[in-house]
Design a protein around this motif. Structure first.
Motif, short mmCIF file in Angstrom:
data_model
loop_
_atom_site.label_atom_id
_atom_site.label_comp_id
_atom_site.label_asym_id
_atom_site.label_seq_id
_atom_site.Cartn_x
_atom_site.Cartn_y
_atom_site.Cartn_z
N ALA A 246 0.83 -1.21 0.00
CA ALA A 246 0.00 0.00 0.00
C ALA A 246 0.86 1.25 0.00
CB ALA A 246 -0.93 -0.01 1.22
N ALA A 247 1.97 1.22 0.75
CA ALA A 247 2.86 2.37 0.81
C ALA A 247 3.54 2.60 -0.54
CB ALA A 247 3.90 2.17 1.90
N GLU A 248 3.94 1.52 -1.20
CA GLU A 248 4.58 1.65 -2.51
C GLU A 248 3.62 2.20 -3.56
OE1 GLU A 248 6.00 -2.28 -3.18
OE2 GLU A 248 7.58 -2.13 -1.63
N ALA A 249 2.34 1.90 -3.42
CA ALA A 249 1.33 2.45 -4.33
C ALA A 249 1.04 3.91 -4.02
CB ALA A 249 0.05 1.63 -4.25
N ASN A 250 1.55 4.38 -2.88
CA ASN A 250 1.38 5.78 -2.46
C ASN A 250 -0.10 6.15 -2.33
OD1 ASN A 250 2.49 8.23 -1.59
ND2 ASN A 250 2.19 9.16 -3.61
N GLY A 251 -0.86 5.22 -1.77
CA GLY A 251 -2.27 5.47 -1.56
C GLY A 251 -2.70 4.95 -0.20
N PRO A 252 -3.96 5.13 0.15
CA PRO A 252 -4.44 4.72 1.47
C PRO A 252 -4.60 3.21 1.59
CG PRO A 252 -6.26 5.55 0.17
CD PRO A 252 -5.02 5.78 -0.64
N LEU A 253 -4.44 2.71 2.80
CA LEU A 253 -4.79 1.34 3.15
C LEU A 253 -6.07 1.42 3.98
CD1 LEU A 253 -4.29 -1.71 3.45
CD2 LEU A 253 -2.81 -1.21 5.41
N ILE A 254 -7.17 0.95 3.41
CA ILE A 254 -8.49 1.01 4.05
C ILE A 254 -8.78 -0.37 4.64
CG2 ILE A 254 -10.92 1.57 3.77
CD1 ILE A 254 -9.02 3.89 3.14
N VAL A 255 -9.06 -0.41 5.94
CA VAL A 255 -9.28 -1.69 6.61
C VAL A 255 -10.67 -1.69 7.25
CG1 VAL A 255 -8.41 -3.35 8.28
CG2 VAL A 255 -6.81 -1.79 7.13
N PRO A 256 -11.64 -2.37 6.64
CA PRO A 256 -12.92 -2.60 7.34
C PRO A 256 -12.67 -3.54 8.50
CG PRO A 256 -13.09 -3.04 4.97
CD PRO A 256 -11.65 -2.96 5.29
N SER A 257 -13.05 -3.14 9.69
CA SER A 257 -12.69 -3.95 10.84
C SER A 257 -13.76 -3.86 11.91
CB SER A 257 -11.36 -3.47 11.43
OG SER A 257 -11.03 -4.18 12.61
N PHE A 258 -13.97 -4.97 12.60
CA PHE A 258 -14.83 -4.93 13.77
C PHE A 258 -14.19 -4.02 14.81
CE2 PHE A 258 -15.59 -9.14 11.85
CZ PHE A 258 -16.93 -8.97 11.54
N ALA A 259 -15.01 -3.18 15.40
CA ALA A 259 -14.50 -2.15 16.30
C ALA A 259 -13.91 -2.74 17.57
CB ALA A 259 -15.63 -1.17 16.65
N VAL A 260 -14.35 -3.92 17.94
CA VAL A 260 -13.96 -4.51 19.21
C VAL A 260 -13.06 -5.72 18.97
CG1 VAL A 260 -14.81 -5.56 21.35
CG2 VAL A 260 -16.09 -3.71 20.27
N GLU A 261 -11.88 -5.70 19.51
CA GLU A 261 -10.84 -6.72 19.48
C GLU A 261 -10.05 -6.71 18.18
OE1 GLU A 261 -9.37 -10.57 21.57
OE2 GLU A 261 -10.65 -8.97 22.29
N ARG A 262 -10.72 -6.84 17.02
CA ARG A 262 -9.97 -6.86 15.76
C ARG A 262 -9.20 -5.55 15.58
NH1 ARG A 262 -11.62 -10.01 11.95
NH2 ARG A 262 -11.94 -11.32 13.78
N THR A 263 -9.84 -4.43 15.84
CA THR A 263 -9.16 -3.15 15.71
C THR A 263 -7.97 -3.07 16.65
OG1 THR A 263 -11.10 -1.92 14.94
CG2 THR A 263 -9.42 -0.66 16.11
N GLN A 264 -8.14 -3.51 17.88
CA GLN A 264 -7.05 -3.43 18.86
C GLN A 264 -5.89 -4.35 18.48
OE1 GLN A 264 -10.41 -3.79 19.84
NE2 GLN A 264 -10.52 -1.58 20.11
N GLU A 265 -6.19 -5.53 17.93
CA GLU A 265 -5.13 -6.43 17.47
C GLU A 265 -4.35 -5.79 16.32
OE1 GLU A 265 -6.86 -10.90 18.24
OE2 GLU A 265 -7.71 -9.76 16.60
#
Length: 535
Positions: A246-265
């Motif tokens: 994602a960094a090499e593409a020079n664009g955003p990394l969008i992560v759909p994630s459960f707000a609880v536990e997955r986000t913290q991991e």
């Protein structure tokens, strides 16, 4: 003659039957009725409509609820239960109560907000307004009924029923439920697995539980697959490859994630990757008020979880930015270059993630990383299945972003781990019921369990199935037809998915027509097809 204490209880499956959402099981005896979980249905529009319909039981007749954990597909209809007359205790762990104190009001806020937006469109279209499933005052009333239980301690739940909780290793506060039902001879023993966590989960200890039951109810989300045996370091390395891409593409990394536990991991591993220099340093936006509040709860409970000190460091990292307002959320997509956005919901069907997808799916330099299971019919599953165009928030968006699946953070045990968990609970004298799985997961786990249980002693119940349980075996009970949702409609694409796909295909065909005459011809054919369907 058999006494009242000997009357056989009835187990009813009101959700998570041949699907992975809407967890809700009812145990009824001659003296009490309780629920294990009362969760929200997710996925296709047909399944989500179950949330608006009547419960298949009278809420006021339920004596108590045992909640296994805070995820919305297990807890998300408790507010509706209370709104419609339930007034008994809701038993669960202290950590689950803390998480529900932010998750249930957030779910109610989303209900109110999305229904308000829908009703504005309905007024414009001349349609009748609709009511939310529940409101924030219902969530507040619900929270007043919670009662904290400790792991491994017996508690009387209702007359003739007692329970104790065991760490399920799935989520902060998650629990399997051991239940004993009094009889004149010996109690009937049942265990509900709830969602079982995988071995070596980043923030949770391995699941626990006793052995020797009459009946076992087991989840089967990943019952047909064995994930690679990655250590935390190997998983972090794999994540690093996606982040560097994602960094090499020079664009955003969008992560759909459960707000609880997955986000913290994710925050722990991103923090460690950036601190070590394995990936470029960049802003990390947690764009979810719920995830922000849940992270504060995780920090408060850090001493109870594994990697708690590292989690504290990650949550106080200089790269991390928590956004609260809608204006802050929208401002993120005005940034250029590489940055990370983590937003709910994890299946892309609600919350702020839809705004970020609409703003970035059409960008070739954007990367979207799915960090968990995507239920059939959800936008996340449609993207993973390779859709070139999608509809979200009423608009068409072309998909040019790179779509990646990174499922090594799953909160669910895989097939081998589920088999090991069931084996550790044996002997199971009567039946294993497989729930919380789609067709592949259910069938796969049933096959793998035949070395432990006879094939005919492994049952895959359908929605609203009911069974009378005894120490000698279980008998199916006739269910009134029609069912709330036909079995073939569960965990399947439905008419709404088909309509969205058709509208996209029509738009593409009209756009590809060579001239005005060609476009008019397509419109005429569509009109004739509609007229023929009315004939």
């Amino acid at each position: 003659m058999r006494g009242d204490r000997d009357k056989d209880p009835v187990l009813r499956f009101h959700g998570a039957a041949h699907g992975v959402t809407g967890s809700c099981y009812e145990i009824g005896t001659s003296r009490a009725r309780i629920l294990v979980d009362c969760g929200l249905f997710q996925g296709s529009k047909s399944e989500r409509e179950l949330n608006y319909g009547a419960f298949p039981f009278a809420p006021e007749a339920i004596d108590a609820v045992i909640l296994t954990h805070a995820h919305i597909d297990h807890s998300g209809l408790l507010q509706k239960l209370v709104k419609q007359g339930f007034s008994g205790p809701i038993h669960t762990t202290r950590a689950t109560i803390d998480l529900c104190s932010v998750m249930l009001p957030d779910a109610a806020h989303i209900q109110e907000m999305e229904v308000e937006q829908l009703n504005r469109r309905n007024v414009q279209r001349g349609r009748q307004p609709v009511e939310p499933i529940y409101r924030q005052e219902d969530a507040a009333a619900c929270m007043s009924l919670f009662r904290a239980l400790e792991y491994c301690e017996w508690t009387t739940i209702a007359e003739g029923l007692r329970a104790r909780l065991w760490n399920a290793g799935h989520l902060l506060g998650s629990a399997s439920v051991e239940l004993e039902i009094d009889r004149d001879d010996a109690p009937l023993r049942i265990i509900f697995s709830s969602d079982i966590g995988p071995d070596h989960k980043l923030l949770q200890a391995d699941p626990e539980g006793p052995a020797g039951f009459d009946y076992l109810i087991c989840e089967s989300t990943y019952g047909d697959r064995d994930r690679p045996d990655f250590s935390p370091e190997q998983r972090r390395s794999q994540l690093g490859e996606i982040v560097r891409g994602a960094a090499e593409a020079n664009g955003p990394l969008i992560v759909p994630s459960f707000a609880v536990e997955r986000t913290q991991e994710l925050l722990v591993d991103l923090y460690l990757l950036m601190e070590s220099g394995d990936v470029p340093t960049a802003p990390i936006f947690v764009d979810s008020p719920l995830a922000t509040r849940a992270s504060a709860i995780f920090e408060r409970h850090a001493d109870e979880i594994e990697q708690g000190n590292v989690l504290r460091q990650a949550l106080n990292s200089r790269e991390l930015r928590f956004t609260e307002t809608v204006e802050q959320s929208k401002a993120i997509n005005r940034l250029n270059g590489f940055f990370v956005v983590i937003a709910a919901s994890g299946m892309c069907d609600a919350g702020r993630i839809r705004h970020h997808l609409k703003a970035n799916l059409w960008r070739r330099n954007a990367t979207v990383m799915m960090a968990g299971f995507q239920v059939q019919g959800s936008l996340g599953r449609i993207l993973l299945d390779g859709a070139r165009r999608v509809r979200t928030q009423g608009e068409e968006v072309e998909v040019k972003a790179r779509i990646r699946l990174f499922d090594l953070y799953s909160g669910h045990a895989d097939a081998g781990e589920l088999v090991a968990w069931v084996k550790a609970r044996t002997p199971v004298k009567q039946v294993v019921f497989l729930t919380h799985g789609e067709e592949g997961g259910l069938g796969g786990l049933r096959e793998k369990l035949t070395g432990i249980m006879p094939y005919d002693k492994i049952i895959m119940p359908r929605l609203d199935d009911a069974f009378q349980l005894s120490p000698r075996g279980c008998l199916p009970i006739d269910v009134n037809e029609p069912r709330r949702l036909r079995p073939e409609k569960i965990a399947r694409l439905d008419w709404h998915n088909d309509l969205s796909k058709l509208l996209l295909e029509i738009s593409e065909a009209v756009g590809a027509a060579a001239d005005e005459r060609g476009r008019a011809a397509i419109v005429r054919r569509m009109r004739r097809a509609l007229e023929d369907s009315d004939a």
